[in-house]
Design a protein around this motif. Structure first.
Motif, mmCIF file in Angstrom:
data_model
loop_
_atom_site.group_PDB
_atom_site.id
_atom_site.type_symbol
_atom_site.label_atom_id
_atom_site.label_comp_id
_atom_site.label_asym_id
_atom_site.label_seq_id
_atom_site.Cartn_x
_atom_site.Cartn_y
_atom_site.Cartn_z
ATOM 1 N N PRO A 7 59.799 46.033 28.066
ATOM 2 C CA PRO A 7 58.957 46.247 29.754
ATOM 3 C C PRO A 7 58.384 45.123 29.402
ATOM 4 N N ARG A 8 58.479 44.329 31.208
ATOM 5 C CA ARG A 8 58.638 43.339 31.384
ATOM 6 C C ARG A 8 56.892 42.650 30.728
ATOM 7 N N TYR A 9 57.086 41.404 30.595
ATOM 8 C CA TYR A 9 55.468 41.192 29.852
ATOM 9 C C TYR A 9 54.826 40.683 31.581
ATOM 10 N N TYR A 10 53.531 41.004 31.309
ATOM 11 C CA TYR A 10 52.741 40.635 32.432
ATOM 12 C C TYR A 10 52.462 39.413 32.461
ATOM 13 N N GLU A 11 52.932 38.548 33.633
ATOM 14 C CA GLU A 11 52.248 37.791 33.879
ATOM 15 C C GLU A 11 51.503 36.945 35.250
ATOM 16 N N GLN A 12 50.663 36.435 35.275
ATOM 17 C CA GLN A 12 49.248 36.548 36.782
ATOM 18 C C GLN A 12 50.367 36.048 37.607
ATOM 19 N N ALA A 13 49.995 37.242 38.946
ATOM 20 C CA ALA A 13 50.732 36.635 39.709
ATOM 21 C C ALA A 13 50.195 36.693 41.037
ATOM 22 N N PRO A 14 49.942 36.305 42.192
ATOM 23 C CA PRO A 14 49.277 36.370 43.406
ATOM 24 C C PRO A 14 48.981 37.715 44.414
ATOM 25 N N VAL A 15 49.360 38.612 43.250
ATOM 26 C CA VAL A 15 48.758 40.286 43.953
ATOM 27 C C VAL A 15 47.964 41.338 42.975
ATOM 28 N N ARG A 16 47.349 41.538 44.362
ATOM 29 C CA ARG A 16 46.704 42.331 44.137
ATOM 30 C C ARG A 16 46.469 44.061 44.443
ATOM 31 N N VAL A 17 45.990 44.829 43.715
ATOM 32 C CA VAL A 17 46.175 46.686 44.714
ATOM 33 C C VAL A 17 44.886 46.905 44.112
ATOM 34 N N ILE A 18 44.747 47.583 45.940
ATOM 35 C CA ILE A 18 42.994 47.561 45.764
ATOM 36 C C ILE A 18 42.952 49.719 45.647
ATOM 37 N N ASP A 19 42.714 49.590 44.693
ATOM 38 C CA ASP A 19 42.511 51.173 44.878
ATOM 39 C C ASP A 19 41.968 52.417 44.935
ATOM 40 N N ILE A 20 41.888 53.271 45.595
ATOM 41 C CA ILE A 20 40.985 53.953 46.724
ATOM 42 C C ILE A 20 40.832 55.001 45.643
ATOM 43 N N ASP A 21 40.530 55.458 44.373
ATOM 44 C CA ASP A 21 39.888 56.069 43.127
ATOM 45 C C ASP A 21 38.985 56.972 43.731
ATOM 46 N N ASN A 22 39.299 58.288 41.951
ATOM 47 C CA ASN A 22 38.346 59.301 42.435
ATOM 48 C C ASN A 22 36.679 58.787 42.152
ATOM 49 N N GLU A 23 36.059 57.885 41.637
ATOM 50 C CA GLU A 23 35.454 57.186 41.742
ATOM 51 C C GLU A 23 34.373 56.730 42.929
ATOM 52 N N SER A 24 35.894 55.786 43.821
ATOM 53 C CA SER A 24 35.383 55.965 44.570
ATOM 54 C C SER A 24 34.882 56.554 46.510
ATOM 55 N N LEU A 25 35.702 57.986 46.599
ATOM 56 C CA LEU A 25 35.189 59.156 46.655
ATOM 57 C C LEU A 25 34.061 59.191 46.410
ATOM 58 N N ARG A 26 33.279 59.743 45.372
ATOM 59 C CA ARG A 26 32.383 59.993 44.560
ATOM 60 C C ARG A 26 31.463 59.016 45.150
ATOM 61 N N ARG A 27 31.878 57.479 45.261
ATOM 62 C CA ARG A 27 30.382 57.201 45.993
ATOM 63 C C ARG A 27 30.985 56.673 47.373
ATOM 64 N N LEU A 28 31.401 56.688 48.168
ATOM 65 C CA LEU A 28 31.926 56.649 49.570
ATOM 66 C C LEU A 28 32.063 57.839 50.233
ATOM 67 N N GLY A 29 32.792 58.517 49.637
ATOM 68 C CA GLY A 29 32.699 59.999 50.444
ATOM 69 C C GLY A 29 34.225 59.874 50.468
ATOM 70 N N GLN A 30 33.545 60.566 51.661
ATOM 71 C CA GLN A 30 35.854 62.624 51.221
ATOM 72 C C GLN A 30 36.273 61.360 52.366
#
Length: 701
Positions: A7-30
């Motif tokens: 696979p492609r080797y991960y190199e630091q790039a100026p990209v980030r993902v903000i993920d609305i995951d199950n924990e985020s819903l539990r903490r912040l609401g549905q």
């Protein structure tokens, strides 16, 4: 396959993902969250200095938590109406979010669709092309699912969320451009890259076949997005080179709302941020070569990483032609070699070597340069050519084998004939020791039946009996050893090995018994029409399992495929015992021990003539369904109790038990229980003594 290996080797790039995951819903609401919370998220990313914020989420409906909208679901009392007048003065949440979008580099995603007539979103970029117009080559969509108009108007960019699925359901490419109606839209990742650079135009370079003005024949080659150049495929798509899952790439959404959120500033400064969802019920995931459920946001993030790092997988435009020519050349070369120069083994070595070489070149091209050259078709060309030539040679030799099959098929079991045809060296004396299940089947009272028939009638009768019974044996995987007048000898587990040969033999015996029940009414009807007395045909079957010598046995001049051994003799003796006990199938103790799921009644402990050791014998009463039949279970329980009393010399109790069993069997086992009742009378008159072992010494074989 290549990506799984390397696979492609991960190199630091100026990209980030903000993920609305199950924990985020539990903490912040549905979900959906209030647009004010989304506004807070964008505002804090702006504070961090994010270069662009892209949403892999479509805001297609108004915020239901806005004060004046929430009031609509309340009971319309006078108090609520007075309150609604006050709340109507509060700002709309969607308007708050739109105002925030207008002052920040935000990219919204929309979903092109093949169904419907809804208008496409506004175009936020300038599109130009060098060479032919690439629009006809792009994927076309009739309509789209878009965001709210105020949000679209305020956003800096709008990108397509389309992700290509290959026929096997995996994502390997992403369309960088899509055509909705008469407009061109970039992918979310492309639009995010443009907005992050504050570029205003995307330039497509295309090649043309023939006249440069022929738009229909323009093939996209690459996109120029600000200072970045991205190669494309012929449909304006890009091959994705995936990395394994990398936790560094993804930040859970709930962390942005913590009290110490400012500590995350270094994670997002000067980076392109894509916001998506992986929570159960929200995720829009697809399978990739490395992940069974990759979210849309992460797929676009990986595409962005490749664009920023300029690490691409490419399939050159000359690859299809090169692969076709190579397939024809390799196939023709191997055809010539096999036809005139080499044999099958040498041809297989040459073909395998060529296939390995093709795959090696393909792998080196992928791992060193990122070129995708398909080794499958040249390899298939070699394989199919080899198979074609070998098949023609095989058909020629098969003609000779067919003569062997025809000559022996009337005398041997099909499995034996096939083995002889495949391995003529098997036509020699000798055998091997193997565990077999053996069966002897004979007509009881055959002499009386034969006396009532002429020679021609008897021959026809024997053929009509042996034919269906032979079919039952062969269909169960058995081998017919020989016919002995009205008798059949067969065995299982040779020449073809069968792990459950003991069960197959039992099922064949039950099948023969069942088939005979069907034939007797037919013969009776024929006898009535001919004005003859009908004698019901009854059979005796003996089954036994044990070690035997099986193989070609006989003399140098004549031999048969047969079996010898003590287990064969026991099977023959068991068939003889059916006359004494009045049942049609008797099974030896070794066979019964291996097939306890079938329904059995223990008959006796007997010592047959020619053997010193006694053995337990069993009546095979039926299959697995009969074994759990309440009527049979009741009979079996009473039978076992009566047999136990018999062996304890409790003659009266045993007689009472066998008499009850006779009634429970409904007359089917009349002969069996009559035999025991007569034997009990003799034992009362001549007691066997205290040292009696309960073994019956059979006077016959």
């Amino acid at each position: 396959m290549y990506q799984r290996i390397k696979p492609r080797y991960y190199e630091q790039a100026p990209v980030r993902v903000i993920d609305i995951d199950n924990e985020s819903l539990r903490r912040l609401g549905q979900w959906p969250w209030p647009r004010t919370r989304i506004a807070t998220l964008v505002e804090r990313l702006s504070e961090f200095g994010a270069a662009a914020v892209a949403f892999a989420i479509v805001f297609a409906e108004p915020d239901r938590t806005s004060p004046f909208r929430a009031m609509k679901d309340w009971p319309q009392t006078s108090e609520v109406k007075r309150l609604s007048e006050t709340l109507s003065l509060l700002p709309d949440h969607d308007r708050i979010l739109a105002n925030l979008f207008s002052s920040n580099p935000v990219v919204l995603g929309f979903a092109p669709d093949h169904i419907g007539e809804s208008p496409p979103p506004p175009v936020k970029f300038g599109f130009a092309y060098i060479g032919g117009n690439p629009m006809p080559a792009l994927d076309f969509y009739k309509s789209s699912i878009t965001n709210l108009a105020p949000l679209q108007k305020s956003a800096s960019g709008i990108g397509s969320l389309v992700i290509s699925l290959d026929p096997d359901g995996l994502v390997r490419r992403i369309p960088l451009l899509a055509r909705v109606g008469h407009k061109v839209y970039p992918a979310l990742s492309v639009e995010a890259l443009r907005v992050a650079q504050r570029a205003t135009t995307i330039v497509a370079r295309s090649s043309t076949i023939g006249s440069a003005s022929s738009d229909a024949e323009a093939i996209p080659l690459e996109l120029k997005i600000g200072r970045f150049t991205v190669p494309t495929g012929p449909r304006g798509d890009m091959w994705l080179h995936f990395t394994p899952p990398v936790p560094t790439r993804i930040v859970p959404a709930w962390r942005i709302f913590e009290a110490n959120y400012a500590a995350l500033a270094s994670e997002f400064e000067s980076r392109i941020v894509i916001i998506g969802a992986s929570a159960a019920g929200l995720q829009n995931s697809n399978a990739t070569p490395l992940n069974a459920a990759e979210t849309s946001a992460t797929i676009h993030a990986q595409a962005l990483e490749q664009m920023l790092l300029q690490r691409f997988l490419q399939r050159p435009d000359w690859s299809d032609g090169a692969e076709t020519i190579l397939s024809l050349v390799l196939g023709g070369l191997l055809l010539f070699l096999l036809a005139f120069l080499v044999g099958p083994i040498a041809g297989a070595i040459v073909g395998s070597t060529v296939a390995i070489l093709v795959w090696t070149i393909s792998w080196v091209a992928y791992s060193r340069t990122g070129f995708l050259l398909d080794p499958l078709y040249p390899s298939l060309s070699v394989a199919l050519t080899y198979l074609l030539v070998i098949s023609l040679r095989y058909l020629a030799s098969e003609r000779d084998r067919r003569r062997v099959r025809i000559a022996f098929s009337r005398y041997l079991a099909p499995a034996v004939v096939e083995k002889l045809a495949q391995h003529p060296e098997g036509l020699k004396l000798g055998g091997e020791t193997r565990n077999l299940t053996l069966m002897f089947c004979d007509i009881r009272g055959f002499t009386s039946i034969a006396e009532a028939m002429t020679a021609e009638e008897l021959t026809a009768f024997i053929n009509r009996f042996l034919t269906p019974m032979t079919k039952v044996v062969l269909e169960s995987g058995g081998t017919i050893d020989k016919y002995m007048g009205d008798a059949i000898m067969a065995f299982w587990n040779a020449p073809i090995r069968e792990p459950e040969h003991f069960l197959m033999g039992c099922r064949a015996a039950l099948g023969i018994s069942s088939r005979l029940e069907e034939l007797n009414p037919v013969w009776e009807s024929e006898a009535e029409r001919a004005g003859k007395i009908f004698l019901p045909v009854q059979i005796g079957i003996g089954l036994n399992t044990g070690l035997c010598c099986v193989g070609n046995l006989g003399s140098e001049q004549r031999f048969d495929y047969s079996a010898l051994g003590d287990a064969v003799n026991v099977a023959s003796r068991l068939e003889q015992q059916t006359r004494i006990y009045g049942v049609d199938i008797i099974v030896g103790e070794d066979t019964q021990r291996l097939t306890t799921q079938l329904s059995y009644l223990e008959l006796d402990r007997v010592q047959v003539r020619g053997r010193k050791e006694a053995l337990s014998i069993y009546y095979l009463a039926g299959d697995e369904r009969n074994a759990v039949n309440p009527a049979f279970v009741a009979l079996q329980t009473r039978h076992d109790a009566a047999l136990t009393a018999y062996r304890r010399q409790e003659w009266d109790k045993a007689a009472e038990g066998f008499e009850e069993c006779r009634k429970l069997s409904g007359g089917k086992l009349e002969d069996l229980y009559s035999t025991y009742i007569v034997r009990l009378e003799l034992l009362r008159t001549h007691p066997p003594g205290k040292d009696w072992d309960g073994v019956f010494r059979s006077p016959s074989k």
